[in-house]
Design an enzyme around this catalytic site. Sequence first.
Site, mmCIF file in Angstrom:
data_model
loop_
_atom_site.group_PDB
_atom_site.id
_atom_site.type_symbol
_atom_site.label_atom_id
_atom_site.label_comp_id
_atom_site.label_asym_id
_atom_site.label_seq_id
_atom_site.Cartn_x
_atom_site.Cartn_y
_atom_site.Cartn_z
ATOM 1 N N ASP A 1 8.784 -45.531 -83.107
ATOM 2 C CA ASP A 1 8.304 -46.759 -82.474
ATOM 3 C C ASP A 1 7.365 -46.376 -81.342
ATOM 4 O O ASP A 1 7.788 -45.790 -80.346
ATOM 5 C CB ASP A 1 9.507 -47.545 -81.916
ATOM 6 N N ASN B 1 5.561 -48.474 -79.477
ATOM 7 C CA ASN B 1 5.421 -49.502 -78.435
ATOM 8 C C ASN B 1 3.965 -49.673 -77.991
ATOM 9 O O ASN B 1 3.669 -49.656 -76.801
ATOM 10 C CB ASN B 1 6.316 -49.200 -77.223
ATOM 11 N N ASP C 1 6.340 -55.401 -83.987
ATOM 12 C CA ASP C 1 7.364 -55.835 -83.032
ATOM 13 C C ASP C 1 6.683 -56.729 -81.992
ATOM 14 O O ASP C 1 6.699 -57.951 -82.104
ATOM 15 C CB ASP C 1 8.044 -54.614 -82.405
ATOM 16 N N LYS D 1 11.372 -43.077 -79.855
ATOM 17 C CA LYS D 1 10.279 -43.695 -79.116
ATOM 18 C C LYS D 1 9.151 -42.683 -79.003
ATOM 19 O O LYS D 1 9.387 -41.507 -78.633
ATOM 20 C CB LYS D 1 10.774 -44.102 -77.715
ATOM 21 N N CYS E 1 16.480 -55.319 -80.476
ATOM 22 C CA CYS E 1 17.079 -55.833 -79.243
ATOM 23 C C CYS E 1 16.267 -55.389 -78.033
ATOM 24 O O CYS E 1 15.365 -54.557 -78.145
ATOM 25 C CB CYS E 1 18.514 -55.339 -79.115
ATOM 26 N N LYS F 1 13.412 -60.186 -82.840
ATOM 27 C CA LYS F 1 14.338 -60.044 -81.713
ATOM 28 C C LYS F 1 14.574 -61.447 -81.182
ATOM 29 O O LYS F 1 13.597 -62.183 -80.936
ATOM 30 C CB LYS F 1 13.736 -59.191 -80.599
ATOM 31 N N ASP G 1 21.416 -51.431 -80.802
ATOM 32 C CA ASP G 1 22.152 -50.320 -80.200
ATOM 33 C C ASP G 1 22.176 -50.354 -78.678
ATOM 34 O O ASP G 1 22.724 -49.446 -78.053
ATOM 35 C CB ASP G 1 21.536 -48.985 -80.661
ATOM 36 N N LYS H 1 15.948 -43.656 -84.397
ATOM 37 C CA LYS H 1 14.644 -44.255 -84.078
ATOM 38 C C LYS H 1 14.117 -43.573 -82.819
ATOM 39 O O LYS H 1 14.743 -43.647 -81.759
ATOM 40 C CB LYS H 1 14.817 -45.760 -83.862
ATOM 41 N N GLU I 1 6.901 -48.299 -86.221
ATOM 42 C CA GLU I 1 6.947 -49.593 -85.542
ATOM 43 C C GLU I 1 5.852 -49.704 -84.481
ATOM 44 O O GLU I 1 5.623 -48.772 -83.719
ATOM 45 C CB GLU I 1 8.341 -49.708 -84.888
ATOM 46 N N ASP J 1 18.441 -52.399 -85.755
ATOM 47 C CA ASP J 1 18.248 -51.626 -84.522
ATOM 48 C C ASP J 1 18.950 -52.382 -83.387
ATOM 49 O O ASP J 1 18.304 -52.961 -82.524
ATOM 50 C CB ASP J 1 16.727 -51.480 -84.293
HETATM 51 MG MG LIG Z 1 9.968 -51.882 -80.829
#
Ligand SMILES: [Mg+2]
Length: 359
Positions: A188, A190, A241, A161, A293, A265, A320, A159, A216, A318
């Site tokens: 992802d 964000n 998310d 970022k 997480c 999460k 980790d 995954k 994501e 996810d």
């Molecule tokens: Mg995320």
Amino acid sequence: MRIKSVEVIPLNIPLVEPFEIAIGKFSFAENVLIKVQLEDGTVGYGEVSSSGIITGDIQSTAIDIVKYISPALVGESIERYRYLIKKLRSIIKFHPGTFAGLENAILDAYTNYIGVPLYKFLGGASYEIESDVTLSITTPEKATETALSYFEKGYHIFKLKVGKDFDEDLKRVLAVSEAVPDCEIRVDANQGYTPKEAVRFINKLYSKDVNITLFEQPVYWKDIQGLKFVTDHSPVPVAADETVFTATDAFNVARERVVDVINIKLAKCGGVLEALDIIAVAKASGLELMIGCMVESNIGLAPSVHLACGTGEFSYIDLDSYLFLKELPLKGGFEVDGPRLIVKNIKKGLGIEESKKEK
Ligand SMILES: [Mg+2]
């Protein structure tokens, strides 16, 4: 059996290396350990991960909230788990990460007390799950080097970022994808892209034959229509998310088909009970589920591992964050074999092992 005490201990754990995402950069996990003890000596552990930028939970606030709330727990019967959580919810409405830490400690104490591992208490659907590994925002060279080192340990879901710099993000994802060609790639952002940028980004990757399986949180968490626009124009499933904290949020995105996947999460929804409600909403509306997480150690991750194994409802794992911490305060919660997280040998509760010092 009654609750005898609730302890709260700060955990300051350095990261192996600084971790950068579109909305910030971190070099420490400033977490909190919560220890619930019953009158017969049974113990339950929970952990709050400082994630103020997303949930508003910071270490000092978490400590104050747990201290404030613990008199409402002491003397209560642990067997009334749902009643206890409802009571806590009536006192603290916000700070879901802190709430999750408390709920996890209560649930660990309860399942330790009744002698059942948490994953079995939640259904016992499977003994293990396979997690991806997250690659921070960095240079393409560094990301490739990190990906290869995890590939050698057996990981084949990465995954990345993204969401900071469109061209740099693209270069990095392409470099990693070329370095580990048979692997699965998730991205992802964000919240880092505009809806149009996000659509351009994901289609560009798709056209380059990157084995991309998930996009994501491409856009700002409140931009529901933007998120829907990306989902409608993305060749791969899009996950919410930061947009979805609670079961009510999940219901709202499900009703308008805003995304394909919901990332649960525990630190966002406040614990296992709310997570079960989100699972119900997703199942009722045909959405897929991911479990993620913050920066928890194995203590805070364990309830998520047990939830995923116990229910068997998650398509994307996810979990980790323990990999990025220099040290783990207590052992247990699950066993690790490369990307596999295994609960088979847990005898009761979360299986967190007491440290020698406390024995
Ligand atoms: Mg995320």
